[in-house]
Design a protein around this motif. Structure first.
Motif, short mmCIF file in Angstrom:
data_model
loop_
_atom_site.label_atom_id
_atom_site.label_comp_id
_atom_site.label_asym_id
_atom_site.label_seq_id
_atom_site.Cartn_x
_atom_site.Cartn_y
_atom_site.Cartn_z
N GLY A 1 0.79 -1.22 0.00
CA GLY A 1 0.00 0.00 0.00
C GLY A 1 0.82 1.27 0.00
O GLY A 1 2.03 1.27 0.17
N ASP A 2 0.12 2.38 -0.19
CA ASP A 2 0.72 3.71 -0.32
C ASP A 2 1.72 3.74 -1.46
O ASP A 2 2.84 4.25 -1.34
N ILE B 1 3.41 -6.15 -13.14
CA ILE B 1 3.98 -7.31 -12.45
C ILE B 1 2.86 -8.30 -12.19
O ILE B 1 2.02 -8.10 -11.30
N LYS B 2 2.81 -9.37 -12.96
CA LYS B 2 1.69 -10.30 -12.90
C LYS B 2 1.65 -11.12 -11.62
O LYS B 2 0.60 -11.31 -11.02
N ASN B 3 2.77 -11.64 -11.21
CA ASN B 3 2.82 -12.48 -10.01
C ASN B 3 2.91 -11.60 -8.77
O ASN B 3 3.97 -11.46 -8.14
N SER B 4 1.80 -10.98 -8.41
CA SER B 4 1.84 -10.02 -7.32
C SER B 4 0.48 -9.86 -6.65
O SER B 4 -0.56 -10.21 -7.23
N ALA B 5 0.52 -9.33 -5.45
CA ALA B 5 -0.68 -8.93 -4.73
C ALA B 5 -0.50 -7.47 -4.33
O ALA B 5 0.59 -7.09 -3.87
N LYS B 6 -1.54 -6.69 -4.49
CA LYS B 6 -1.46 -5.27 -4.20
C LYS B 6 -2.50 -4.91 -3.15
O LYS B 6 -3.68 -5.19 -3.30
N ILE B 7 -2.04 -4.27 -2.09
CA ILE B 7 -2.88 -3.94 -0.95
C ILE B 7 -3.11 -2.44 -0.89
O ILE B 7 -2.22 -1.65 -1.20
N ILE B 8 -4.29 -2.06 -0.49
CA ILE B 8 -4.64 -0.64 -0.44
C ILE B 8 -4.10 -0.01 0.85
O ILE B 8 -4.12 -0.62 1.92
N GLY B 9 -3.56 1.20 0.72
CA GLY B 9 -3.08 1.94 1.87
C GLY B 9 -3.94 3.18 2.10
O GLY B 9 -4.85 3.47 1.32
N GLU C 1 -7.71 1.41 -11.17
CA GLU C 1 -6.65 0.45 -10.83
C GLU C 1 -6.51 0.32 -9.31
O GLU C 1 -6.51 -0.80 -8.77
N ILE C 2 -6.40 1.44 -8.62
CA ILE C 2 -6.15 1.35 -7.17
C ILE C 2 -7.39 0.90 -6.41
O ILE C 2 -7.28 0.39 -5.29
N LYS C 3 -8.57 1.06 -7.01
CA LYS C 3 -9.79 0.56 -6.37
C LYS C 3 -9.80 -0.96 -6.31
O LYS C 3 -10.53 -1.55 -5.51
N GLN C 4 -8.98 -1.60 -7.14
CA GLN C 4 -8.93 -3.06 -7.17
C GLN C 4 -7.96 -3.64 -6.14
O GLN C 4 -7.92 -4.85 -5.93
N TYR C 5 -7.19 -2.78 -5.47
CA TYR C 5 -6.25 -3.27 -4.48
C TYR C 5 -7.00 -3.93 -3.32
O TYR C 5 -8.09 -3.51 -2.94
N LYS C 6 -6.40 -4.96 -2.73
CA LYS C 6 -7.03 -5.71 -1.65
C LYS C 6 -6.80 -5.04 -0.30
O LYS C 6 -5.86 -4.27 -0.12
N THR C 7 -7.67 -5.33 0.66
CA THR C 7 -7.46 -4.83 2.02
C THR C 7 -6.41 -5.66 2.75
O THR C 7 -5.74 -5.17 3.66
N GLU C 8 -6.27 -6.92 2.35
CA GLU C 8 -5.23 -7.78 2.92
C GLU C 8 -4.99 -8.96 1.99
O GLU C 8 -5.79 -9.23 1.09
N PHE C 9 -3.88 -9.63 2.22
CA PHE C 9 -3.53 -10.81 1.44
C PHE C 9 -2.99 -11.85 2.41
O PHE C 9 -2.16 -11.53 3.26
N ILE D 1 0.89 -16.45 6.96
CA ILE D 1 1.28 -15.04 7.05
C ILE D 1 0.14 -14.17 6.52
O ILE D 1 -0.42 -14.43 5.46
N LYS D 2 -0.17 -13.10 7.27
CA LYS D 2 -1.14 -12.11 6.80
C LYS D 2 -0.41 -10.83 6.43
O LYS D 2 0.42 -10.31 7.20
N PHE D 3 -0.72 -10.29 5.26
CA PHE D 3 -0.13 -9.05 4.78
C PHE D 3 -1.22 -7.98 4.70
O PHE D 3 -2.28 -8.20 4.11
N LYS D 4 -0.96 -6.82 5.29
CA LYS D 4 -1.89 -5.69 5.20
C LYS D 4 -1.12 -4.39 5.42
O LYS D 4 0.06 -4.42 5.79
#
Length: 219
Positions: free
Chosen positions: A42-43, A61-69, A103-111, A116-119
């Protein structure tokens, strides 16, 4: 398909519109063996002058997860309610030409991986190494811009640091590589050409209060 549970993942946070730092970080990662997945905490946007370009770069970057900040939330809401004068000036200049709202509206709140939890952060707070937290799972967060790993209740809390806005030294980018097989963490802290950032801010007529905010972090 690759196995998320038996590989190295690159964890990057708080790019803050700093394209030269992001590009340098990705170059470093490309030279590290067996990194097959990226997590952005995020951010990506805000503060720096390249919010559009940073979103575009990580979108490739296809192999990725994007989290919202919180700064993505400011952009989506088209306003920042924080009273801080410096932040308001940064928001005004970094937001005015932004276009990648969808694009950024599609970011996840967590992964979440299996263990392991990512946020972006915990309870919308700045969590530092000496902050009191009660962990119930292994957790990786950004937001505070400080790089650390701590243990609580037999779980770890990791912050990879900030790629684009190091709180202590704006010359340095920081991120982390986590080995999901043995849960070992490699922290990266390396200098990049910060003058490209300062020059672009001046070119885009950022106010002195913003430029001096960064210059005061030179070491």
């Amino acid at each position: 398909l690759f196995n998320l549970y038996k590989m190295k993942i690159a964890v990057l946070s708080d790019v803050h519109g700093n394209l030269p730092a992001l590009i340098k970080a990705l170059e470093i990662i490309n030279n590290i063996n067996d990194v097959n997945f990226y997590i952005f905490l995020g951010d990506i946007v805000g503060y720096g002058p390249w919010s559009n370009e940073c979103v575009e770069t990580i979108s490739k970057i296809k192999n990725s997860a994007k989290i919202i900040g919180n700064h993505e939330e400011y952009f989506i809401n088209r306003k920042c309610k924080k009273a801080n004068v410096i932040l308001q000036n940064f928001f005004k200049h970094s937001f005015k030409n932004f276009v990648h709202f969808n694009e950024i509206k599609q970011y996840k709140t967590e992964f979440v991986l299996e263990n392991i939890k990512f946020k972006h952060t915990i309870n919308n707070k700045y969590v530092y190494k000496d902050s009191k937290v009660k962990l119930s799972e292994n957790t990786v967060i950004g937001h505070s811009h400080y790089q650390y790993k701590k243990i609580d209740n037999n779980f770890f809390l990791i912050n990879p640091g900030s790629v684009g806005q190091n709180r202590e030294n704006i010359k340095k980018l920081e991120f982390a590589i986590i080995d999901t097989k043995n849960l070992e963490t490699l922290f990266i802290s390396q200098e990049y050409d910060y003058k490209l950032l300062i020059n672009e801010m001046r070119l885009k007529k950022y106010p002195d209060i913003c430029i001096n905010y960064y210059l005061n972090k030179l070491k």
